[in-house]
Design an enzyme around this catalytic site. Structure first.
Site, PDB file in Angstrom:
ATOM      1  N   ILE A   1       0.772  -2.328   0.347  1.00  0.00           N
ATOM      2  CA  ILE A   1       2.078  -2.406   1.002  1.00  0.00           C
ATOM      3  C   ILE A   1       1.899  -2.315   2.513  1.00  0.00           C
ATOM      4  O   ILE A   1       1.470  -1.284   3.045  1.00  0.00           O
ATOM      5  CB  ILE A   1       3.010  -1.292   0.489  1.00  0.00           C
ATOM      6  CG1 ILE A   1       3.125  -1.346  -1.038  1.00  0.00           C
ATOM      7  CG2 ILE A   1       4.380  -1.419   1.155  1.00  0.00           C
ATOM      8  CD1 ILE A   1       3.525  -2.699  -1.596  1.00  0.00           C
TER       9      ILE A   1
ATOM     10  N   GLU B   1       1.761 -12.845   0.334  1.00  0.00           N
ATOM     11  CA  GLU B   1       2.967 -13.670   0.117  1.00  0.00           C
ATOM     12  C   GLU B   1       2.649 -14.926  -0.695  1.00  0.00           C
ATOM     13  O   GLU B   1       3.196 -16.000  -0.465  1.00  0.00           O
ATOM     14  CB  GLU B   1       3.645 -14.014   1.449  1.00  0.00           C
ATOM     15  CG  GLU B   1       4.256 -12.795   2.102  1.00  0.00           C
ATOM     16  CD  GLU B   1       5.149 -13.128   3.274  1.00  0.00           C
ATOM     17  OE1 GLU B   1       5.931 -14.092   3.178  1.00  0.00           O
ATOM     18  OE2 GLU B   1       5.069 -12.419   4.284  1.00  0.00           O
TER      19      GLU B   1
END
Length: 387
Positions: free
Chosen positions: A161, A366
């Site tokens: 993260i 992503e």
């Protein structure tokens, strides 16, 4: 001097050209000599500076105005910042990605509470989607959010993260169980520091970015933390990526432009046997390939951004093409720049060496390159079948 003739392309309006020029001037002044010795503090300082001087106003919607995100502006900002400094690009990007779900699907109260702060650089945001066992397979997420009266109770882990450990607010995706797979996920806005929310590991990578593994153990959040509808989390996540995936490509483009600029400077000032390195025909071939890759990537990036800004409901195909091509070919452009620098190209903290470390992650996060290929292939099949 980086070639900026692309700003005259019909994808852009005068406001975009003004934005790019003003940010380039700001970055040249504010981003020189960034200290990487304390990455966490540097990110905090960068977010504060980007907010103070108004650049983060482009990262999320204005809660008071309601105008949609301008993807061309997002891409131009990321390209420009990446060309100057990778961590500055990262700091801007995460303010947008981390609050993208709120920009697109948040309630007025959620936007007022959080976007007012993130746009001003007074709060740092993060996007908590990836899990240890699921990776790119978002539909296989196992973290749970079980409703208990006026609360949801979170249990599970998130990993890799960005801004993990320094963020003030997280957009988090968890399984609420409306259906199996993708249809059973929901999105939540989660402030840092709640009981049961802990950072269990900080993750070091080849390019210095703040990354962490997060654990939630009976962590309570109010039902008002739900973003959008229950069970709509997968749709929300994909909608956010539909916007911000093009900006990853733009960052790769910025790295490519800087690498080409560094390579041109090297081959025109370095002399071999009494003549500039550029006079060698093989060197000219490398430069030609690099310039071609840069322009092709730019066309794909700004086609996707223009299409989204022009009202296309989804630009999944265009964004996937832009991210795949721009990131993969940026790796090749930067590798050629390192090669043209010879031994200096692998010296620690040389510009091309830092670019070499920065670019690799963009081909993974992503949506990894192979995931983009799957998306493009499926979109091509759907188009052929009239879907």
């Amino acid at each position: 001097m980086v070639d900026k003739s692309y700003l005259d392309w019909p994808f852009f309006e005068d406001r975009h050209r003004d934005l790019a020029a003003q940010l380039d001037e700001w970055a040249a002044s504010e981003l020189a000599g960034i200290d990487y010795s304390d990455t966490d503090q540097t990110c905090r300082d960068l977010v504060a500076a980007l907010g103070r001087d108004g650049w983060l106003s482009h990262s999320a919607v204005d809660p008071d105005a309601g105008a949609p995100l301008d993807v061309r502006s997002l891409c131009l900002i990321r390209e420009t910042l990446a060309r100057h400094d990778g961590l500055a690009d990262f700091s801007f990007a995460m303010q947008g990605l981390g609050t993208g779900a709120l920009s697109l699907f948040g309630t007025d109260a959620q936007k007022t509470e959080w976007l007012t702060q993130t746009r001003a650089g007074k709060a740092i945001s993060a996007f908590a989607l990836t899990e240890p066992q699921s990776g790119s397979d978002v539909a296989n997420s196992t973290m749970t959010a079980v409703q208990d009266g006026a609360d949801f109770v979170l249990n599970g882990e998130k990993t890799w993260i960005s801004n993990g450990g320094i963020a003030d607010v997280y957009t988090l995706f968890a399984r609420t169980g409306e259906a199996p797979g993708a249809k059973g996920l929901s999105a939540f806005v989660v402030p840092a520091g709640l009981p049961g929310f802990e950072v269990v590991e900080r993750l070091d990578t080849m390019a210095p970015h703040p990354l962490a593994t997060l654990r939630f153990t009976d962590c309570r959040i109010p039902v008002t933390a739900l973003i959008g509808d229950r069970g709509a989390g997968f749709k929300i996540a994909m909608s956010v990526l539909d916007v911000f995936r093009s900006t990853v490509a733009a960052a790769a483009l910025g790295f490519s432009r800087r690498a080409l600029d560094e390579a041109l400077n090297r081959v025109t000032t370095r002399r071999v046997q009494g003549a500039p390195l550029f006079d060698l025909q093989m060197v000219q071939g490398h430069i030609a390939d690099m310039a071609l890759d840069v322009d092709a990537a730019a066309l794909l990036v700004y086609r996707a951004a223009w299409a989204k800004d022009s009202g296309a409901p989804r630009v999944t195909r265009e964004a996937a093409m832009a991210k795949l091509f721009a990131t993969d070919h940026a790796q090749q452009v930067i590798d050629k720049a390192v090669q043209l620098h010879g031994g200096d190209g692998v010296k620690s903290n040389e510009t091309v060496e830092k670019l070499y470390r920065e670019i690799r992650a963009l081909r993974i996060y992503e949506g990894a390159s192979d995931v983009q290929r799957v998306i493009i292939a499926r979109q091509a099949l759907d188009a052929m079948q009239g879907g």
